[in-house]
Design a protein around this motif. Sequence first.
Motif, PDB file in Angstrom:
ATOM      1  N   PHE A   1       0.816  -1.219   0.000  1.00  0.00           N
ATOM      2  CA  PHE A   1       0.000   0.000   0.000  1.00  0.00           C
ATOM      3  C   PHE A   1       0.846   1.263   0.000  1.00  0.00           C
ATOM      4  CE2 PHE A   1      -3.156  -2.987   1.983  1.00  0.00           C
ATOM      5  CZ  PHE A   1      -4.077  -2.920   0.942  1.00  0.00           C
TER       6      PHE A   1
ATOM      7  N   SER B   1      -1.436   4.415   4.812  1.00  0.00           N
ATOM      8  CA  SER B   1      -2.128   3.189   5.230  1.00  0.00           C
ATOM      9  C   SER B   1      -1.850   2.889   6.695  1.00  0.00           C
ATOM     10  CB  SER B   1      -1.681   2.008   4.368  1.00  0.00           C
ATOM     11  OG  SER B   1      -0.351   1.677   4.663  1.00  0.00           O
TER      12      SER B   1
ATOM     13  N   ILE C   1      -7.476  -2.399  -4.868  1.00  0.00           N
ATOM     14  CA  ILE C   1      -7.995  -1.444  -3.877  1.00  0.00           C
ATOM     15  C   ILE C   1      -7.682  -0.007  -4.314  1.00  0.00           C
ATOM     16  CG2 ILE C   1      -7.740  -0.642  -1.476  1.00  0.00           C
ATOM     17  CD1 ILE C   1      -7.470  -3.672  -0.752  1.00  0.00           C
TER      18      ILE C   1
ATOM     19  N   LEU D   1     -10.474   2.892  -5.213  1.00  0.00           N
ATOM     20  CA  LEU D   1     -10.548   4.088  -4.356  1.00  0.00           C
ATOM     21  C   LEU D   1     -10.158   5.372  -5.100  1.00  0.00           C
ATOM     22  CD1 LEU D   1      -9.236   2.924  -0.858  1.00  0.00           C
ATOM     23  CD2 LEU D   1     -11.484   2.705  -1.900  1.00  0.00           C
TER      24      LEU D   1
ATOM     25  N   ILE E   1      -5.896   4.094   3.874  1.00  0.00           N
ATOM     26  CA  ILE E   1      -6.390   2.714   3.781  1.00  0.00           C
ATOM     27  C   ILE E   1      -6.073   1.998   5.096  1.00  0.00           C
ATOM     28  CG2 ILE E   1      -6.108   0.491   2.593  1.00  0.00           C
ATOM     29  CD1 ILE E   1      -5.303   2.167   0.099  1.00  0.00           C
TER      30      ILE E   1
END
Length: 403
Positions: free
Chosen positions: A33, A38, A244, A248, A255
């Motif tokens: 990520f 995150s 993801i 998004l 996240i």
Amino acid sequence: MDFEKIASTYGTPCFVYDFDNISKKYDELKMAFKARKSLVCYAVKANSNLSLLQHLGNTGAGADCVSVGEIRRAICAGIKPYKIIFSGVGKKDSEIEFALLQDILLVNIESSQELICVEQVAKKLGKKARISVRINPNIDPKTHSYISTGLHENKFGVDIDEAKRLYIYVKSSKYLEPIGVHMHIGSQLTQLQPIRDAVAIVANLARNLKALDIDIKFFDVGGGLAIKYTDEKLINMTDYSQMILDELHGLDVTIVAEPGRYIVGQSGYLLTKVLYEKTNESKRFVIVDAAMNDFIRPALYQEAHKINLYGKTTQGSLCSIVGPVCESGDFFAKNIKFPATKSGDLVIINDTGAYGYTMSSNYNTRGKAVQVAVQGGADRCISRAETFDDMIKLEIEFIKGVI
Ligand code: LLP
């Protein structure tokens, strides 16, 4: 790892955890990520040993908790409250109060009645409770029914229309602050598409909320990533994170991920010793000193865990590996090929780092196993084996007579 030495030092049954591999898994997920802010909130329920939590906390992890006990464990292990989130369908007032007093990151709401309860507790404390709502997107995650959580027939979360109503209510409350959206559709997930479908639904909600001036800062994608117990095909980590990030797009959110099994599952081993072998008619049994009270996954989910006789690679004849508990459900494997054994031989049950010790019990008045960490080549005890005195301590003061 020298399992023979560990077994002779600490005794069996014994859970061994590879702490270096645990931090590696955490880093892998965090790296996936890296394009965004995150927060990895490790799901404490998977393995809540304090030393393990401290180890993960030191690597930067937060905690996903589902009871006041888990919140207390996380705090006790040094995880900062601003990295702790609190989920669960049945939180008590006292648990909500504790969480708000600790100033944790957010309380994840799973029903309208719970929302009112959180509001009342916040009012009583003169606080504003940060919340997210767990959305049940009605998506079949294609996993074992006991660990499937994203369908309307499951008790978890609220449907999308109810979620909208709750956020609109929260917006006008003096004691509630909506900062996140949440989903978790199940555990041991091997397919990406259901997760994508769920993320898309929740992302759409988050966009609608922003349009209503409800500022969603945290997007929680839940946990659930599978590990390989036998021949499962796994979700590729890059595909997962990229999916993801794609879904998004246009949302400026941190996240949040809540993995449990992915972080600790494959770093755990249950060491157990052969007590006896026997053959009933033609049926061969290897009886070991661990049992379903130590590790219930095979009995509860019919999950096959790889098992090997330490140091032996030969296949051997068919047998069942069973424990001493008085139930036919007390097995670790049925009809697997296994070498001939003798009393005292060491057996390793693999991939037992998640939902092993945390689901163990005292059934048959068997004490819980010792737990050992291996880090940088050195082993250390991180919780001792439970004694008979430990097991009776809540009862002993209530009996009259001979002690
Ligand atoms: N977040 C929530 C809200 C959860 O309910 C769970 C797991 C997780 C995160 C972590 O899921 P994981 O990444 O570990 O899959 N005892 C079962 C698993 C139960 C999972 C319950 N919830 C087993 O041994 O397979």
